[in-house]
Design a protein around this motif. Sequence first.
Motif, short mmCIF file in Angstrom:
data_model
loop_
_atom_site.label_atom_id
_atom_site.label_comp_id
_atom_site.label_asym_id
_atom_site.label_seq_id
_atom_site.Cartn_x
_atom_site.Cartn_y
_atom_site.Cartn_z
N GLU A 1 0.82 -1.21 0.00
CA GLU A 1 0.00 0.00 0.00
C GLU A 1 0.86 1.27 0.00
OE1 GLU A 1 -2.49 0.55 3.44
OE2 GLU A 1 -0.95 -0.20 4.78
N ASN A 2 0.31 2.31 -0.59
CA ASN A 2 0.95 3.62 -0.69
C ASN A 2 2.32 3.57 -1.37
OD1 ASN A 2 -1.27 4.82 0.62
ND2 ASN A 2 -0.41 4.27 2.60
N THR A 3 2.41 2.77 -2.42
CA THR A 3 3.65 2.62 -3.17
C THR A 3 3.44 3.06 -4.61
OG1 THR A 3 4.35 0.75 -1.79
CG2 THR A 3 5.41 0.95 -3.94
N ILE A 4 4.44 3.74 -5.15
CA ILE A 4 4.43 4.09 -6.56
C ILE A 4 5.72 3.57 -7.19
CG2 ILE A 4 5.35 6.41 -6.20
CD1 ILE A 4 3.56 7.24 -8.64
N ALA A 5 5.58 2.89 -8.32
CA ALA A 5 6.75 2.35 -9.02
C ALA A 5 6.62 2.63 -10.50
CB ALA A 5 6.86 0.85 -8.79
N GLU A 6 7.76 2.96 -11.11
CA GLU A 6 7.80 3.17 -12.56
C GLU A 6 8.73 2.13 -13.17
OE1 GLU A 6 9.31 6.40 -15.90
OE2 GLU A 6 9.33 6.95 -13.80
N PHE A 7 8.24 1.42 -14.16
CA PHE A 7 9.03 0.43 -14.86
C PHE A 7 9.72 1.14 -16.01
CE2 PHE A 7 5.97 -1.71 -12.33
CZ PHE A 7 6.67 -2.80 -11.85
N SER A 8 10.79 1.86 -15.67
CA SER A 8 11.40 2.81 -16.59
C SER A 8 12.19 2.16 -17.72
CB SER A 8 12.29 3.79 -15.83
OG SER A 8 13.16 3.10 -14.98
N ARG A 9 12.78 1.00 -17.46
CA ARG A 9 13.51 0.30 -18.53
C ARG A 9 13.27 -1.20 -18.37
NH1 ARG A 9 19.56 1.80 -18.58
NH2 ARG A 9 19.92 -0.41 -18.64
N LEU A 10 12.81 -1.84 -19.42
CA LEU A 10 12.54 -3.27 -19.34
C LEU A 10 13.53 -4.09 -20.15
CD1 LEU A 10 8.66 -3.33 -19.39
CD2 LEU A 10 10.23 -3.39 -17.46
N GLY A 11 14.45 -3.43 -20.84
CA GLY A 11 15.50 -4.15 -21.54
C GLY A 11 14.95 -5.18 -22.51
N SER A 12 15.66 -6.29 -22.60
CA SER A 12 15.24 -7.38 -23.48
C SER A 12 15.60 -8.69 -22.81
CB SER A 12 15.93 -7.27 -24.84
OG SER A 12 17.32 -7.46 -24.68
N SER A 13 15.07 -9.78 -23.33
CA SER A 13 15.36 -11.08 -22.73
C SER A 13 16.83 -11.45 -22.88
CB SER A 13 14.47 -12.15 -23.35
OG SER A 13 14.58 -12.13 -24.75
N SER A 14 17.53 -10.86 -23.85
CA SER A 14 18.96 -11.14 -24.01
C SER A 14 19.82 -10.24 -23.12
CB SER A 14 19.37 -10.94 -25.46
OG SER A 14 19.26 -9.58 -25.81
N ASP A 15 19.25 -9.18 -22.55
CA ASP A 15 19.98 -8.26 -21.70
C ASP A 15 19.18 -7.94 -20.45
OD1 ASP A 15 21.80 -6.47 -20.68
OD2 ASP A 15 21.34 -4.88 -22.11
N PRO A 16 19.02 -8.92 -19.53
CA PRO A 16 18.18 -8.70 -18.35
C PRO A 16 18.73 -7.64 -17.40
CG PRO A 16 19.29 -10.81 -18.20
CD PRO A 16 19.58 -10.26 -19.56
N MET A 17 20.00 -7.31 -17.53
CA MET A 17 20.58 -6.28 -16.67
C MET A 17 20.01 -4.90 -17.00
SD MET A 17 22.56 -7.85 -14.60
CE MET A 17 23.75 -6.69 -13.96
N ALA A 18 19.36 -4.78 -18.12
CA ALA A 18 18.82 -3.49 -18.54
C ALA A 18 17.52 -3.14 -17.84
CB ALA A 18 18.61 -3.49 -20.05
N VAL A 19 17.00 -4.01 -16.99
CA VAL A 19 15.75 -3.74 -16.29
C VAL A 19 16.00 -2.71 -15.19
CG1 VAL A 19 13.94 -4.71 -14.83
CG2 VAL A 19 14.78 -5.99 -16.79
N GLN A 20 15.13 -1.69 -15.16
CA GLN A 20 15.26 -0.64 -14.16
C GLN A 20 13.87 -0.25 -13.66
OE1 GLN A 20 16.84 3.08 -15.65
NE2 GLN A 20 17.87 3.42 -13.72
N VAL A 21 13.69 -0.34 -12.35
CA VAL A 21 12.43 0.01 -11.70
C VAL A 21 12.71 1.13 -10.71
CG1 VAL A 21 10.49 -0.83 -10.34
CG2 VAL A 21 11.64 -2.38 -11.92
#
Length: 131
Positions: free
Chosen positions: A87-107
């Motif tokens: 509750e009372n949380t806001i999150a932005e999935f700013s970068r989802l990258g690709s399946s070949s580059d999972p390090m590119a995920v940024q929340v």
Amino acid sequence: MRRKLLLSMLIALAWLVLVASAADPSSPRLLRVSLVEGDVTYQRTDLDKWVDLSINTPILEGDKVWVGRDGRTEIEFEDGSTARLAENTIAEFSRLGSSSDPMAVQVRVSGGVASFEVKSPAGPFTVETPM
């Protein structure tokens, strides 16, 4: 006989195209909402308003999720990793990258409580929080 051979070749070619496109390592990661309880809304990058979030809604790069009072949600990645927002949380999935580059995920978690379970063998993804 020639028609059967030609038809067989066309079917084989179509199958190869489907397999090649499904195995594309540059495809964006897939996220879906697997749990919604209480007041949970989201905002797409192409919309200027917040709308109710429901189960199986796809989450796209740049989407923001807001969990209101007495709410919670769980967002699932294609590899089984999860993001759980309280509750009372806001999150932005700013970068989802690709399946070949999972390090590119940024929340980005601007406030509230979030927990992450990362199952990707390639390593964790980035979670930004305010200082």
